[in-house]
Enzyme design. Structure first.
Site, PDB file in Angstrom:
ATOM      1  CB  ALA A 227      -0.922  -0.017   1.209  1.00 39.98           C
ATOM      2  N   GLY A 229       3.242   1.795  -2.075  1.00 36.80           N
ATOM      3  CA  GLY A 229       3.538   2.157  -3.457  1.00 36.80           C
ATOM      4  C   GLY A 229       4.839   1.638  -4.021  1.00 36.80           C
ATOM      5  N   GLY A 255       1.463  -7.875  -7.300  1.00 40.90           N
ATOM      6  CA  GLY A 255       2.781  -7.648  -7.906  1.00 40.90           C
ATOM      7  C   GLY A 255       2.790  -8.063  -9.372  1.00 40.90           C
ATOM      8  CG  ASP A 256       2.055 -12.017 -10.171  1.00 37.82           C
ATOM      9  OD1 ASP A 256       3.251 -11.833  -9.867  1.00 37.82           O
ATOM     10  OD2 ASP A 256       1.377 -12.951  -9.714  1.00 37.82           O
TER      11      ASP A 256
HETATM   12  N1  LIG Z   1      -3.214  -2.784   0.315  1.00 39.95           N
HETATM   13  C1  LIG Z   1      -3.005  -2.247  -0.875  1.00 39.95           C
HETATM   14  N2  LIG Z   1      -3.684  -1.137  -1.258  1.00 39.95           N
HETATM   15  C2  LIG Z   1      -3.482  -0.571  -2.473  1.00 39.95           C
HETATM   16  N3  LIG Z   1      -2.604  -1.056  -3.383  1.00 39.95           N
HETATM   17  C3  LIG Z   1      -1.895  -2.145  -3.054  1.00 39.95           C
HETATM   18  C4  LIG Z   1      -2.054  -2.800  -1.790  1.00 39.95           C
HETATM   19  N4  LIG Z   1      -1.205  -3.861  -1.770  1.00 39.95           N
HETATM   20  C5  LIG Z   1      -0.553  -3.864  -2.953  1.00 39.95           C
HETATM   21  N5  LIG Z   1      -0.961  -2.835  -3.727  1.00 39.95           N
HETATM   22  C6  LIG Z   1      -0.480  -2.473  -5.068  1.00 39.95           C
HETATM   23  O1  LIG Z   1       0.155  -3.588  -5.654  1.00 39.95           O
HETATM   24  C7  LIG Z   1       1.553  -3.332  -5.897  1.00 39.95           C
HETATM   25  C8  LIG Z   1       2.356  -4.610  -5.661  1.00 39.95           C
HETATM   26  O2  LIG Z   1       2.135  -5.072  -4.348  1.00 39.95           O
HETATM   27  P1  LIG Z   1       3.291  -5.665  -3.440  1.00 39.95           P
HETATM   28  O3  LIG Z   1       2.650  -6.260  -2.249  1.00 39.95           O
HETATM   29  O4  LIG Z   1       4.323  -4.635  -3.216  1.00 39.95           O
HETATM   30  O5  LIG Z   1       3.944  -6.763  -4.416  1.00 39.95           O
HETATM   31  P2  LIG Z   1       3.934  -8.356  -4.357  1.00 39.95           P
HETATM   32  O6  LIG Z   1       2.506  -8.770  -4.638  1.00 39.95           O
HETATM   33  O7  LIG Z   1       4.881  -8.752  -5.445  1.00 39.95           O
HETATM   34  O8  LIG Z   1       4.396  -8.748  -2.983  1.00 39.95           O
HETATM   35  C9  LIG Z   1       1.876  -2.194  -4.934  1.00 39.95           C
HETATM   36  O9  LIG Z   1       2.976  -1.463  -5.382  1.00 39.95           O
HETATM   37  C10 LIG Z   1       0.581  -1.384  -4.951  1.00 39.95           C
HETATM   38  O10 LIG Z   1       0.527  -0.552  -6.087  1.00 39.95           O
HETATM   39  O1  LIG Z   2       6.528 -18.881  -7.074  1.00 44.17           O
HETATM   40  P1  LIG Z   2       6.235 -18.327  -5.712  1.00 44.17           P
HETATM   41  O2  LIG Z   2       7.211 -17.311  -5.234  1.00 44.17           O
HETATM   42  O3  LIG Z   2       5.999 -19.435  -4.704  1.00 44.17           O
HETATM   43  O4  LIG Z   2       4.871 -17.525  -5.827  1.00 44.17           O
HETATM   44  C1  LIG Z   2       3.695 -18.157  -6.270  1.00 44.17           C
HETATM   45  C2  LIG Z   2       2.525 -17.355  -5.858  1.00 44.17           C
HETATM   46  O5  LIG Z   2       2.674 -16.030  -6.348  1.00 44.17           O
HETATM   47  C3  LIG Z   2       1.467 -15.584  -6.956  1.00 44.17           C
HETATM   48  O6  LIG Z   2       1.683 -15.604  -8.349  1.00 44.17           O
HETATM   49  C4  LIG Z   2       1.126 -14.202  -6.476  1.00 44.17           C
HETATM   50  O7  LIG Z   2       2.242 -13.340  -6.650  1.00 44.17           O
HETATM   51  P2  LIG Z   2       2.243 -11.811  -6.241  1.00 44.17           P
HETATM   52  O8  LIG Z   2       1.324 -11.656  -5.052  1.00 44.17           O
HETATM   53  O9  LIG Z   2       3.679 -11.487  -5.958  1.00 44.17           O
HETATM   54  O10 LIG Z   2       1.734 -11.047  -7.429  1.00 44.17           O
HETATM   55  C5  LIG Z   2       0.420 -16.607  -6.584  1.00 44.17           C
HETATM   56  O11 LIG Z   2      -0.551 -16.731  -7.566  1.00 44.17           O
HETATM   57  C6  LIG Z   2       1.223 -17.873  -6.413  1.00 44.17           C
HETATM   58  O12 LIG Z   2       0.618 -18.787  -5.547  1.00 44.17           O
END
Ligand SMILES: Nc1ncnc2c1ncn2[C@@H]1O[C@H](COP(=O)(O)OP(=O)(O)O)[C@@H](O)[C@H]1O
Ligand SMILES: O=P(O)(O)OC[C@H]1O[C@](O)(COP(=O)(O)O)[C@@H](O)[C@@H]1O
Length: 322
Positions: A227, A229, A255-256
């Protein structure tokens, strides 16, 4: 629209449960549950297909339970170039609670042999020669049987094609990935902290780490922090975005979604601030539900308008002087 190759070495079927509150050691009765083909590269592929790109998805799939993947590929018009291996693709459990907390249980995945890796490399080479994708995305963890050395060799082979390589992985594989100097990398702050050797809980440390990544030879260093950013360091400057406040129901695949949104903007040669705004708003949209973001959401324009994007070039100069 562009042709993109998306590789997931260790895909997963995500089993998501929505609970008021998780009670460990007790019988939990979720209000809702959903099962979906996933894994980082599969989610990126789906998001890019939604955004209108031609996508070929590859990697390894267990031959015993590939039904949910075939369904997704057919629904989104994604070309299936996955190598089938004996056994079952892992099932990852996502426990989403009403306060927005998500607990991930990610399994190890199927075992991959040396012969499987060779088959995959041949498959990728055939598709790359035939389709000349404009970008290659490789996202997610390594399955059992692929060492970081082997992973590094695979990355070298992909980089030698001259096609921009976008990476998102974690742990020792992230260190290997960074060493290969891909075109872009998108860790979150916890994943990059291991490489940086310190917690990245403050913006100043995040900025330093993202700059270090870029200076190490990676054109697009993208550091996301939920959240709070994103920081984006590239030769076009340093940008920061803050997503709008949303009702976060399931942050899995945010993240994806973000990575696909960035690639979409850059492939379409959108301005840097527009690219970052779009990807950030789309990822914020995605956390409101299971799965990738929906650019057709009725309030998507509002989300775009509420996403803050600013240039950090001055802040970076001050930080390096202090
Ligand atoms: N609670 C949230 N509220 C709003 N946007 C979010 C929230 N969580 C994630 N995001 C959006 O998704 C992007 C990726 O999320 P993040 O958790 O950093 O990556 P990942 O899923 O790879 O762990 C963030 O940079 C933000 O833009
Ligand atoms: O390959 P890893 O690191 O175990 O991650 C797999 C998991 O990541 C995800 O693709 C989600 O990834 P993000 O939350 O980082 O976008 C899930 O769908 C999946 O279960």
């Amino acid at each position: 629209m562009a042709h993109v190759m998306s590789i997931t070495l260790n895909p997963a079927i995500d089993l998501a449960f929505y609970l008021d509150q998780l009670m460990l050691g007790a019988v939990n009765r979720p209000a809702e549950s959903q099962l979906e083909a996933a894994g980082k590269g599969v989610n990126v592929a789906r998001m890019l297909a939604v955004l209108g790109h031609q996508v070929t998805a590859s990697g390894f799939l267990g031959e015993d339970n590939d039904g949910p993947f075939r369904h997704v590929f057919k629904t989104y018009g994604i070309k299936d170039a996955f190598v089938r291996v004996p056994g079952q693709t892992r099932i990852n459990t996502k426990l989403a609670e009403s306060d927005g907390r998500v607990t991930d249980i990610n399994g190890p995945g199927v075992s991959i042999s040396e012969a499987d890796i060779q088959t995959l490399l041949q498959t990728l080479q055939q598709h790359i020669q035939h389709q000349r994708p404009e970008a290659i995305v490789l996202a997610g963890s390594l399955p059992q049987g692929i060492s970081t050395d082997t992973f590094g060799q695979c990355l070298q082979t992909l980089k030698a094609t001259g096609i921009p390589l976008w990476l998102d992985t974690s742990g020792p594989a992230l260190t290997t990935a960074i060493a290969q100097q891909p075109a872009a990398i998108k860790p979150n702050e916890h994943e990059l902290a291991e490489w940086a050797g310190m917690p990245l809980s403050h913006q100043r440390y995040r900025l330093e780490a993202a700059q270090r990544l870029h200076q190490s030879g990676i054109e697009h260093a993208l550091l996301s922090a939920g959240a709070e950013g994103v920081l984006w360091v590239s030769s076009a400057g340093i940008w920061q975005s803050t997503p709008p406040q949303v009702d976060a129901r399931n942050t899995v695949s945010a993240g994806d979604t973000f990575m696909a949104g960035m690639l979409h903007g850059l492939l379409n040669q959108h301005a840097p601030d527009d690219t970052l705004r779009f990807a950030t708003a789309l990822s914020a949209e995605s956390v409101r539900h299971l799965g990738v973001g929906d650019p057709q959401a009725s309030d998507f324009t509002t989300l775009l308008n509420l996403t803050q994007v600013e240039s950090m070039d001055n802040a970076a100069t001050e930080s390096s002087l202090s």
